[in-house]
Design a protein around this motif. Structure first.
Motif, mmCIF file in Angstrom:
data_model
loop_
_atom_site.group_PDB
_atom_site.id
_atom_site.type_symbol
_atom_site.label_atom_id
_atom_site.label_comp_id
_atom_site.label_asym_id
_atom_site.label_seq_id
_atom_site.Cartn_x
_atom_site.Cartn_y
_atom_site.Cartn_z
ATOM 1 N N ILE A 43 0.697 -1.446 -0.241
ATOM 2 C CA ILE A 43 0.495 -0.188 -0.197
ATOM 3 C C ILE A 43 0.941 1.405 0.108
ATOM 4 C CG2 ILE A 43 -1.715 1.028 1.588
ATOM 5 C CD1 ILE A 43 -2.415 -1.894 2.425
ATOM 6 N N GLN A 44 0.271 2.270 -0.473
ATOM 7 C CA GLN A 44 0.746 3.053 -0.454
ATOM 8 C C GLN A 44 0.173 4.411 -0.623
ATOM 9 O OE1 GLN A 44 3.457 4.651 -4.464
ATOM 10 N NE2 GLN A 44 1.936 5.958 -4.308
ATOM 11 N N ILE A 45 0.480 5.697 0.585
ATOM 12 C CA ILE A 45 0.248 6.972 0.951
ATOM 13 C C ILE A 45 0.719 7.994 0.474
ATOM 14 C CG2 ILE A 45 1.007 6.717 3.043
ATOM 15 C CD1 ILE A 45 -2.468 8.101 2.274
ATOM 16 N N GLU A 46 0.136 8.761 0.327
ATOM 17 C CA GLU A 46 1.236 10.431 -0.696
ATOM 18 C C GLU A 46 0.044 11.464 0.413
ATOM 19 O OE1 GLU A 46 0.849 11.103 -4.762
ATOM 20 O OE2 GLU A 46 2.448 9.808 -4.603
ATOM 21 N N ASP A 47 1.113 12.442 1.079
ATOM 22 C CA ASP A 47 0.137 13.438 1.792
ATOM 23 C C ASP A 47 0.700 14.436 0.674
ATOM 24 O OD1 ASP A 47 0.043 15.530 3.716
ATOM 25 O OD2 ASP A 47 0.827 14.035 5.337
ATOM 26 N N HIS A 48 -0.741 15.166 0.982
ATOM 27 C CA HIS A 48 -0.526 16.437 -0.265
ATOM 28 C C HIS A 48 0.567 17.633 0.200
ATOM 29 C CE1 HIS A 48 -2.867 14.626 -3.701
ATOM 30 N NE2 HIS A 48 -1.938 13.861 -3.565
ATOM 31 N N ALA A 49 -0.836 17.828 2.168
ATOM 32 C CA ALA A 49 -0.010 18.707 2.414
ATOM 33 C C ALA A 49 1.503 18.821 2.385
ATOM 34 C CB ALA A 49 -0.911 18.949 3.518
ATOM 35 N N ARG A 50 2.182 17.770 2.791
ATOM 36 C CA ARG A 50 3.289 18.254 2.896
ATOM 37 C C ARG A 50 3.893 18.218 1.673
ATOM 38 N NH1 ARG A 50 4.600 12.578 6.712
ATOM 39 N NH2 ARG A 50 3.003 13.128 8.974
ATOM 40 N N TYR A 51 3.936 17.933 0.621
ATOM 41 C CA TYR A 51 3.952 17.658 -0.444
ATOM 42 C C TYR A 51 3.761 19.941 -1.024
ATOM 43 C CZ TYR A 51 4.737 18.504 -5.532
ATOM 44 O OH TYR A 51 5.224 19.029 -6.843
ATOM 45 N N TYR A 52 2.822 20.281 -0.316
ATOM 46 C CA TYR A 52 2.729 21.547 -1.037
ATOM 47 C C TYR A 52 3.719 22.290 0.119
ATOM 48 C CZ TYR A 52 -0.770 20.267 -3.924
ATOM 49 O OH TYR A 52 -2.166 19.557 -5.178
ATOM 50 N N ALA A 53 3.486 21.763 1.733
ATOM 51 C CA ALA A 53 4.757 22.895 2.397
ATOM 52 C C ALA A 53 6.431 22.180 1.948
ATOM 53 C CB ALA A 53 4.740 21.707 3.826
ATOM 54 N N ALA A 54 6.567 21.280 1.561
ATOM 55 C CA ALA A 54 8.056 21.323 1.221
ATOM 56 C C ALA A 54 8.396 21.685 -0.410
ATOM 57 C CB ALA A 54 8.185 19.606 0.467
ATOM 58 N N ALA A 55 7.042 22.049 -1.231
ATOM 59 C CA ALA A 55 7.257 22.526 -2.127
ATOM 60 C C ALA A 55 7.472 24.060 -2.631
ATOM 61 C CB ALA A 55 5.836 21.844 -3.916
ATOM 62 N N GLY A 56 6.677 24.378 -2.044
ATOM 63 C CA GLY A 56 6.648 25.732 -1.855
ATOM 64 C C GLY A 56 6.413 26.918 -2.323
ATOM 65 N N GLY A 57 5.052 25.866 -3.406
ATOM 66 C CA GLY A 57 4.041 26.513 -4.156
ATOM 67 C C GLY A 57 4.769 26.334 -5.976
ATOM 68 N N THR A 58 5.962 25.310 -6.018
ATOM 69 C CA THR A 58 6.354 24.888 -6.789
ATOM 70 C C THR A 58 6.224 23.154 -7.786
ATOM 71 O OG1 THR A 58 8.763 24.295 -6.082
ATOM 72 C CG2 THR A 58 8.334 26.757 -6.875
ATOM 73 N N ASP A 59 6.103 22.798 -8.410
ATOM 74 C CA ASP A 59 6.181 21.673 -9.033
ATOM 75 C C ASP A 59 7.755 21.452 -8.737
ATOM 76 O OD1 ASP A 59 3.593 21.614 -10.064
ATOM 77 O OD2 ASP A 59 4.787 21.334 -11.905
ATOM 78 N N MET A 60 7.604 20.217 -7.838
ATOM 79 C CA MET A 60 8.902 19.862 -7.680
ATOM 80 C C MET A 60 8.730 17.892 -8.063
ATOM 81 S SD MET A 60 9.230 19.928 -3.621
ATOM 82 C CE MET A 60 9.002 17.815 -2.689
ATOM 83 N N GLU A 61 10.226 16.956 -7.587
ATOM 84 C CA GLU A 61 9.546 15.633 -7.538
ATOM 85 C C GLU A 61 9.784 15.471 -6.215
ATOM 86 O OE1 GLU A 61 12.804 12.428 -9.447
ATOM 87 O OE2 GLU A 61 13.019 14.342 -10.251
ATOM 88 N N ILE A 62 9.161 13.639 -6.239
ATOM 89 C CA ILE A 62 9.023 13.451 -4.784
ATOM 90 C C ILE A 62 10.314 12.701 -5.147
ATOM 91 C CG2 ILE A 62 8.163 12.045 -3.167
ATOM 92 C CD1 ILE A 62 5.406 12.749 -4.403
ATOM 93 N N THR A 63 10.461 12.827 -4.267
ATOM 94 C CA THR A 63 12.726 12.324 -4.315
ATOM 95 C C THR A 63 13.089 11.459 -3.459
ATOM 96 O OG1 THR A 63 13.798 13.681 -3.852
ATOM 97 C CG2 THR A 63 13.808 14.210 -5.396
ATOM 98 N N SER A 64 13.798 10.315 -3.111
ATOM 99 C CA SER A 64 13.987 9.250 -2.032
ATOM 100 C C SER A 64 14.092 9.982 -0.801
ATOM 101 C CB SER A 64 15.367 9.128 -2.113
ATOM 102 O OG SER A 64 16.603 9.976 -1.974
#
Length: 113
Positions: A43-64
């Protein structure tokens, strides 16, 4: 869904796990900020809130750096589900991780539905 109902669903998983029910109960127990999906071995989970916080409003690749791989048995997964219910969701679990992958031992032997 009440906490008692979540525990009851976890209890049923211990007796009769299916891939889809493991994902559904994980979704209910974790209150994720993104999708829960089946992967080849778990099973995989993704957290969009954490993504947006880390990306700072830009598109960002989810790296290791932002990915957590966890290897466990069905019993360990069910135990973790109970911890998630006790904690009120996954907010404090896996800090800084955007994608968490649960690789479950014997996944291909668990019925899909």
């Amino acid at each position: 869904m009440t906490t008692i109902e979540k525990y009851e669903r976890i209890g049923r998983l211990v007796e009769n796990p299916t891939q889809h029910e493991l994902a559904r109960v994980f979704f209910a127990a974790s209150i994720p900020g993104g999708p829960v999906s089946l992967i080849e071995d778990g099973i995989q989970i993704e957290d969009h809130a954490r993504y947006y916080a880390a990306a700072g409003g830009t598109d960002m690749e989810i790296t290791s750096e932002y990915v957590e791989d966890i290897y466990m048995t069905v019993a360990e997964f069910c135990e973790m589900l109970m911890e998630l219910v006790d904690a009120g969701g996954m907010e404090s679990f896996w800090p800084g991780k955007i994608r968490v992958l649960f690789h479950i031992q014997g996944w291909d032997e668990i019925p899909v539905k």
